[in-house]
Design an enzyme around this catalytic site. Structure first.
Site, PDB file in Angstrom:
ATOM      1  N   GLU A 280     -11.948 -11.253   6.855  1.00 33.90           N
ATOM      2  CA  GLU A 280     -11.116 -10.437   5.948  1.00 33.90           C
ATOM      3  C   GLU A 280     -11.322 -10.844   4.497  1.00 33.90           C
ATOM      4  O   GLU A 280     -10.382 -11.252   3.810  1.00 33.90           O
ATOM      5  CB  GLU A 280      -9.639 -10.606   6.313  1.00 33.90           C
ATOM      6  CG  GLU A 280      -9.274 -10.212   7.727  1.00 33.90           C
ATOM      7  CD  GLU A 280      -7.830 -10.542   8.077  1.00 33.90           C
ATOM      8  OE1 GLU A 280      -7.192 -11.347   7.351  1.00 33.90           O
ATOM      9  OE2 GLU A 280      -7.326 -10.009   9.067  1.00 33.90           O
ATOM     10  N   PRO A 281     -12.542 -10.742   3.986  1.00 33.84           N
ATOM     11  CA  PRO A 281     -12.773 -11.166   2.600  1.00 33.84           C
ATOM     12  C   PRO A 281     -12.194 -10.162   1.607  1.00 33.84           C
ATOM     13  O   PRO A 281     -12.314  -8.950   1.800  1.00 33.84           O
ATOM     14  CB  PRO A 281     -14.303 -11.180   2.493  1.00 33.84           C
ATOM     15  CG  PRO A 281     -14.729 -10.087   3.435  1.00 33.84           C
ATOM     16  CD  PRO A 281     -13.746 -10.145   4.584  1.00 33.84           C
ATOM     17  N   ARG A 283     -11.386 -11.299  -2.333  1.00 38.33           N
ATOM     18  CA  ARG A 283     -11.972 -11.809  -3.566  1.00 38.33           C
ATOM     19  C   ARG A 283     -13.497 -11.944  -3.484  1.00 38.33           C
ATOM     20  O   ARG A 283     -14.207 -11.602  -4.429  1.00 38.33           O
ATOM     21  CB  ARG A 283     -11.362 -13.198  -3.822  1.00 38.33           C
ATOM     22  CG  ARG A 283     -11.591 -13.765  -5.197  1.00 38.33           C
ATOM     23  CD  ARG A 283     -11.046 -15.193  -5.268  1.00 38.33           C
ATOM     24  NE  ARG A 283      -9.678 -15.314  -4.831  1.00 38.33           N
ATOM     25  CZ  ARG A 283      -8.612 -15.096  -5.604  1.00 38.33           C
ATOM     26  NH1 ARG A 283      -8.780 -14.757  -6.859  1.00 38.33           N
ATOM     27  NH2 ARG A 283      -7.397 -15.235  -5.120  1.00 38.33           N
ATOM     28  N   TYR A 324      -0.759 -17.060 -11.844  1.00 38.31           N
ATOM     29  CA  TYR A 324      -1.155 -18.353 -11.266  1.00 38.31           C
ATOM     30  C   TYR A 324      -2.178 -19.093 -12.111  1.00 38.31           C
ATOM     31  O   TYR A 324      -3.127 -19.673 -11.577  1.00 38.31           O
ATOM     32  CB  TYR A 324      -1.618 -18.261  -9.804  1.00 38.31           C
ATOM     33  CG  TYR A 324      -1.907 -16.914  -9.205  1.00 38.31           C
ATOM     34  CD1 TYR A 324      -1.036 -16.373  -8.243  1.00 38.31           C
ATOM     35  CD2 TYR A 324      -3.040 -16.192  -9.544  1.00 38.31           C
ATOM     36  CE1 TYR A 324      -1.308 -15.154  -7.659  1.00 38.31           C
ATOM     37  CE2 TYR A 324      -3.309 -14.961  -8.954  1.00 38.31           C
ATOM     38  CZ  TYR A 324      -2.432 -14.451  -8.010  1.00 38.31           C
ATOM     39  OH  TYR A 324      -2.706 -13.242  -7.427  1.00 38.31           O
ATOM     40  N   CYS A 350       5.403  -8.385 -25.148  1.00 37.51           N
ATOM     41  CA  CYS A 350       6.475  -9.231 -25.674  1.00 37.51           C
ATOM     42  C   CYS A 350       6.974 -10.186 -24.594  1.00 37.51           C
ATOM     43  O   CYS A 350       8.066 -10.024 -24.046  1.00 37.51           O
ATOM     44  CB  CYS A 350       7.598  -8.358 -26.206  1.00 37.51           C
ATOM     45  SG  CYS A 350       6.988  -7.336 -27.551  1.00 37.51           S
ATOM     46  N   TYR A 379      -7.761  -8.653  -7.491  1.00 37.39           N
ATOM     47  CA  TYR A 379      -6.406  -8.992  -7.947  1.00 37.39           C
ATOM     48  C   TYR A 379      -6.261  -8.735  -9.454  1.00 37.39           C
ATOM     49  O   TYR A 379      -5.555  -9.453 -10.152  1.00 37.39           O
ATOM     50  CB  TYR A 379      -6.053 -10.445  -7.560  1.00 37.39           C
ATOM     51  CG  TYR A 379      -6.245 -10.701  -6.088  1.00 37.39           C
ATOM     52  CD1 TYR A 379      -5.365 -10.163  -5.162  1.00 37.39           C
ATOM     53  CD2 TYR A 379      -7.336 -11.428  -5.611  1.00 37.39           C
ATOM     54  CE1 TYR A 379      -5.561 -10.347  -3.791  1.00 37.39           C
ATOM     55  CE2 TYR A 379      -7.541 -11.614  -4.242  1.00 37.39           C
ATOM     56  CZ  TYR A 379      -6.645 -11.076  -3.349  1.00 37.39           C
ATOM     57  OH  TYR A 379      -6.843 -11.246  -2.003  1.00 37.39           O
TER      58      TYR A 379
HETATM   59  C1  LIG Z   1      -5.000 -11.775   0.941  1.00 36.17           C
HETATM   60  C2  LIG Z   1      -5.494 -11.807   2.335  1.00 36.17           C
HETATM   61  C3  LIG Z   1      -6.854 -11.837   2.603  1.00 36.17           C
HETATM   62  C4  LIG Z   1      -7.910 -11.886   1.518  1.00 36.17           C
HETATM   63  O1  LIG Z   1      -7.903 -13.077   0.799  1.00 36.17           O
HETATM   64  P1  LIG Z   1      -9.074 -13.389  -0.237  1.00 36.17           P
HETATM   65  O2  LIG Z   1      -8.761 -14.722  -0.763  1.00 36.17           O
HETATM   66  O3  LIG Z   1      -9.037 -12.333  -1.283  1.00 36.17           O
HETATM   67  O4  LIG Z   1     -10.350 -13.353   0.532  1.00 36.17           O
HETATM   68  C5  LIG Z   1      -7.267 -11.817   3.925  1.00 36.17           C
HETATM   69  N1  LIG Z   1      -6.369 -11.790   4.943  1.00 36.17           N
HETATM   70  C6  LIG Z   1      -5.043 -11.774   4.725  1.00 36.17           C
HETATM   71  C7  LIG Z   1      -4.119 -11.733   5.877  1.00 36.17           C
HETATM   72  C8  LIG Z   1      -4.558 -11.784   3.414  1.00 36.17           C
HETATM   73  O5  LIG Z   1      -3.242 -11.773   3.211  1.00 36.17           O
END
Ligand SMILES: *Cc1c(COP(=O)(O)O)cnc(C)c1O
Length: 426
Positions: A280-281, A283, A324, A350, A379
């Site tokens: 699940e990439p 970033r 962050y 502001c 993001y």
């Molecule tokens: C945010 C998220 C991701 C992706 O994270 P990255 O750091 O952007 O790769 C994958 N899986 C789940 C469940 C997330 O909440």
């Protein structure tokens, strides 16, 4: 690696001049590169495909839609065969609208409503990742009412958090995400016992912007152990969803784990387990595929020597530094001659948190100069707002020498039209 380079002394996205985009669309504007999105997806796909025995021949790569949910960005990835990791009905709808089929959509998230669970079932998502016993019970009720048994995975919290900042860690013991290991095993058994669920495996996602493989490896080994324990109890475990979280080089670091190293580590951990992996990439695919274009409004020079570079992009357009303490490199779009010196990079909002960086070394810059925040494709726009009544930041997608506005900046009339006046005030 990205496709933002100097051509004839000016920064381009692929073959399109950023100056031209800024002149036509105005600033601030996000610009995304199709070639970079494609390259990152392909590198990951190829790496995964090198380990069919360990990761499964059809291992799913599901882009985390929350990193960049622009419909054209999703459609670009969809054409490559990419799936979607989603955390709301809206994100599922965006994925479907971008031609990502339901069977490539994973539904994650710590607080899915009954209506969202019902929607996910109706559109046939591949799997729903369950994060608590309370959610499991609600899903059983929703599925029972429909007379179906959707595929689920249990998201395990391995008590190993990691990530680029405390605020983007998700796998720690006190984080709200996932089911603690001890509870995951009885929960899985409870899911198996329900005729209204089809448990297919486990999931894990320990944080974001992770720059070392060790914590991920430790987490995945823990998940593997849970899978083996479940199998030992006679339960089927067919899939392991390894989440996202791999970091990208915001500072031009060269010591980050490569995609190949990351995938090889995953294959090592899953070796001999005979499961199908999912990734699940977010970033990793999108961050370096985008920049945020902005113009210098003016330079505020203080008597004590401090200089503020006041930009027309603010924290409402790019919130990561305020949220962050994230680092984004800033570069002039047309390189400037002269001695480097320190600037504080600030927006016009502001709020004292509307500051992107202190003491950045930059060549002399003037009002009207065009600059770009790099690595802003993940993001970035997704977190933008209209705070201070600033029109929502525009987005542009480039592909070779073609480009398109894929989210126009709203006009003020369009903004007001979304706020019908209470009838008694007319
Ligand atoms: C945010 C998220 C991701 C992706 O994270 P990255 O750091 O952007 O790769 C994958 N899986 C789940 C469940 C997330 O909440």
């Amino acid at each position: 690696m990205n496709h933002f380079d100097l051509i004839d002394g000016a920064l381009h996205a692929e073959r399109v001049s950023l100056e031209r985009i800024a002149t036509t669309v105005g600033t601030p504007t996000y610009v995304y590169s199709s070639a970079t999105l494609t390259r990152h997806y392909s590198l990951l796909r190829q790496a995964v495909d090198r380990h069919p025995k360990q990761l499964g021949a059809g291992a799913l790569i599901a882009f985390a839609v929350k990193a960049n949910s622009n419909l054209s960005v999703l459609a670009t990835l969809a054409k490559l065969g990419c799936g979607a990791d989603t955390v709301s009905e809206g994100e599922i709808r965006r994925a479907l609208a971008s031609d990502i089929p339901g069977d490539r959509i994973i539904f994650s998230g710590v607080g899915k409503t009954d209506a969202e669970l019902a929607f996910a079932i109706d559109v046939g998502v591949r799997q729903i990742n369950i994060e608590s016993g309370a959610e499991l019970d609600r899903l059983i009720a929703v599925a029972a009412a429909k007379g179906v048994a959707p595929a689920i995975a249990i998201r395990v919290n391995p008590k190993i958090g990691a990530g680029g900042h405390a605020r983007i860690t998700t796998g720690g013991e006190t984080d709200k995400f996932g089911v603690p290991i001890e509870e995951a095993i009885p929960l899985y058994a409870r899911a198996i016992a329900s005729p209204h669920l089809t448990p297919v495996g486990l999931a894990c996602h320990i944080g974001s912007q992770i720059t070392a493989l060790e914590p991920m490896e430790a987490a995945f080994r823990t998940v593997r152990q849970v899978a083996e324990t479940l199998r030992g109890q006679g339960h089927p475990v067919e899939r392991l969803d390894l989440g996202g979280g791999l970091g990208v080089p915001y500072h031009g670091q060269t010591d980050l784990p490569s995609i190949d190293d990351y995938v090889a580590m995953c294959a090592r951990v899953l070796d001999g387990l005979d499961v199908e992996a999912a990734f699940e990439p977010g970033r990793l695919l999108a961050a370096n595929a985008g920049v945020l274009l902005s113009r210098v409004i003016q330079v505020n020079q203080r008597a004590d020597g401090r200089r503020f570079l006041v930009l027309d992009a603010g924290m409402n357009d790019l919130m990561r530094p305020a949220l962050y303490e994230a680092f984004h490199d800033l570069v002039p779009v047309t390189p400037r001659e002269g001695e480097m010196g320190p600037y504080d990079l600030v927006g016009p909002i502001c709020e004292s948190t509307d500051i992107f960086a202190r003491d950045r070394q930059l060549p002399p810059l003037r009002a009207g100069d065009l600059v770009a925040f790099l690595s802003a494709g993940a993001y970035g726009a997704v977190l933008s707002s209209e705070y201070n009544s600033r029109p929502l930041v525009a987005e542009v997608l480039v592909d070779g020498d073609r480009w398109a506005v894929v989210r126009p900046r709203p006009s003020y009339d369009e903004m007001w039209a979304r706020e019908p006046k209470a009838e008694w005030l007319e």
